[in-house]
Design a protein around this motif. Structure first.
Motif, short mmCIF file in Angstrom:
data_model
loop_
_atom_site.label_atom_id
_atom_site.label_comp_id
_atom_site.label_asym_id
_atom_site.label_seq_id
_atom_site.Cartn_x
_atom_site.Cartn_y
_atom_site.Cartn_z
N ASN A 26 0.85 -1.17 0.00
CA ASN A 26 0.00 0.00 0.00
C ASN A 26 0.89 1.22 0.00
O ASN A 26 1.86 1.31 0.71
CB ASN A 26 -0.88 0.00 1.24
N GLY A 172 -12.76 9.64 5.53
CA GLY A 172 -12.20 8.52 4.81
C GLY A 172 -13.09 7.30 4.87
O GLY A 172 -14.21 7.33 5.41
N TYR A 173 -12.60 6.21 4.34
CA TYR A 173 -13.38 4.97 4.26
C TYR A 173 -13.79 4.45 5.63
O TYR A 173 -14.92 3.96 5.82
CB TYR A 173 -12.56 3.89 3.54
N LYS A 174 -12.90 4.54 6.60
CA LYS A 174 -13.18 3.98 7.92
C LYS A 174 -14.40 4.63 8.56
O LYS A 174 -15.14 3.99 9.32
CB LYS A 174 -11.96 4.13 8.83
N LEU A 203 -8.43 -2.64 -1.25
CA LEU A 203 -8.88 -2.32 0.10
C LEU A 203 -8.78 -3.51 1.05
O LEU A 203 -8.43 -3.36 2.23
CB LEU A 203 -10.32 -1.81 0.09
N THR A 206 -5.27 -3.60 2.32
CA THR A 206 -4.71 -2.37 2.88
C THR A 206 -4.76 -2.44 4.41
O THR A 206 -5.81 -2.72 4.99
CB THR A 206 -5.52 -1.13 2.41
N GLY A 208 -5.33 -1.83 8.08
CA GLY A 208 -6.32 -1.03 8.77
C GLY A 208 -7.68 -1.00 8.11
O GLY A 208 -8.62 -0.41 8.64
N ILE A 209 -7.80 -1.62 6.94
CA ILE A 209 -9.09 -1.67 6.25
C ILE A 209 -9.51 -3.14 6.10
O ILE A 209 -10.28 -3.64 6.88
CB ILE A 209 -9.04 -0.94 4.90
N SER A 266 -9.01 10.13 3.19
CA SER A 266 -7.76 10.39 3.91
C SER A 266 -6.78 9.23 3.77
O SER A 266 -5.56 9.44 3.79
CB SER A 266 -8.06 10.63 5.39
N GLU A 267 -7.28 8.02 3.61
CA GLU A 267 -6.38 6.87 3.48
C GLU A 267 -5.67 6.84 2.13
O GLU A 267 -4.64 6.18 1.96
CB GLU A 267 -7.18 5.55 3.62
N LEU A 331 -3.76 4.65 -3.53
CA LEU A 331 -3.70 3.36 -2.86
C LEU A 331 -3.60 2.27 -3.91
O LEU A 331 -4.40 2.24 -4.85
CB LEU A 331 -4.97 3.11 -2.03
#
Length: 354
Positions: A26, A172-174, A203, A206, A208-209, A266-267, A331
């Motif tokens: 990543n 972001g995604y989270k 994803l 990645t 943390g995802i 943000s990721e 990413l």
């Protein structure tokens, strides 16, 4: 992403909108650009010569966009008729593979979502090698080292929100796992969209995802639609407040005054480069090369920007509101791994979402 296994285009698709070359985990895309490789004088002059004939392109690009691109091309090459078949990336690929098996390939050019898709087509021996003389200003991250395909634009996946419904936008995604988006989120299916398939592969690998992200979205009542267009329509109409979608759909609607906004997560962005490749054995090779050369030229990249996409060529202005190729934090993941696991990733997604 500096070798051929690490192209990021700008999407799962796998991601399927950059000819990335390289192997990396990543991270962000490099902005290195290379001088165009040497090519024959006939290839170099293919765009300048006035040619006649026809060429057939299979694409996943929206109808109005491919037609606008053809109109721009025909200003340079008015005697070349461009025929089009368009559908989702998965259907386009299925069609040409079936034609190859039957020994009756009708396409001269392929223009679909991401580099991973083109790696599969390359493995099927469907693509010829062509190093366009128009590669100067395009990072080697965005084209195949063997020149069987070249990215044409950057299409980033991010987050669209309906500004009438969302007062505290996600960063972001989270953030999409939050209860704030319970039953309010929509996303495209990787079983139909090449970009979404690329996104899935990246994803889920990645830090943390991962698959936990998709499991959380499932628990949060996410709606899975066939493609990006359906996602944008749902958010635009207020049926959903937030969605995962490609940049140009949201930013075009925003430019028209619609109550939507696009967020570069943000990721980092999931980017595909909608590569173009020439079908091996085409009887219309000169016309196909002329189309590739135009698309990668300054004029072609300016047309790409005017249509509403981020140009892949450094120095060509992006549309208002879009990040440029040099600004995007991309990413990505080892492309060879994404190709290898594409089918199993889609199968796992299908089981998860029923």
């Amino acid at each position: 992403m500096k070798t051929k296994t690490k192209l990021a285009a700008g999407i799962l698709a796998l991601c399927m909108a950059a000819n990335f070359s390289g192997c990396a985990g990543n991270g962000s895309a490099s902005s290195q650009t290379n001088t165009a490789p040497s090519s024959s004088s006939s290839a170099a002059s293919s765009q300048k010569d006035t040619l006649k004939g026809s060429v057939t392109i299979y694409t996943s690009q929206p109808e109005q966009d491919i037609q606008a691109l053809i109109q721009a091309f025909n200003k340079k090459q008015p005697e070349i008729k461009v025929n089009v078949f368009r559908s989702g990336t998965e259907e386009v690929v299925s069609k040409i593979l079936a034609e190859k098996k039957a020994g009756a390939v009708k396409a001269d050019l392929l223009l679909v979502a991401d580099a991973a898709t083109f790696e599969s087509l390359k493995s099927a021996d469907l693509l010829m090698s062509y190093a366009s003389p128009e590669l100067k200003g395009i990072s080697s991250d965005y084209y195949d080292a063997d020149h069987t395909y070249t990215g044409t634009k950057i299409i980033s996946t991010g987050i669209v929100i309906n500004t009438d419904l969302v007062k505290n936008p996600p960063a972001g995604y989270k953030d999409l796992k939050s209860a704030d988006y319970k039953d309010k989120l929509v996303m495209p299916s990787p079983l139909y969209s090449g970009a979404a398939a690329y996104n899935l592969g990246v994803l889920t690998r990645t830090d943390g995802i991962g698959w936990d992200f998709y499991q959380s979205l499932k628990a949060n009542g996410v709606s899975v639609q066939q493609g990006n267009g359906a996602v944008e329509k749902a958010v635009l109409a207020g049926q959903k407040s937030c969605g995962i979608v490609v940049d140009y759909l949201a930013l075009r609607d925003k430019a028209k005054g619609a109550p939507v906004d696009f967020i570069y997560p943000s990721e980092g962005s999931l980017s595909v480069t909608e590569p173009i490749g020439i079908v091996k054995g085409t009887p219309n090779e000169r016309q196909a090369k002329a189309f590739v050369d135009f698309l990668l030229s300054d004029d072609g990249q300016a047309a790409t920007s005017q249509i509403g996409y981020t140009p892949i060529k450094s120095g060509v202005k992006a549309p208002d509101g879009f990040q440029s190729v040099d600004q995007i934090k991309n990413l990505t993941y080892d492309l060879s791994k994404l190709v290898q696991t594409r089918d199993s990733d889609k199968e796992k997604f299908s089981k998860l979402f029923g």
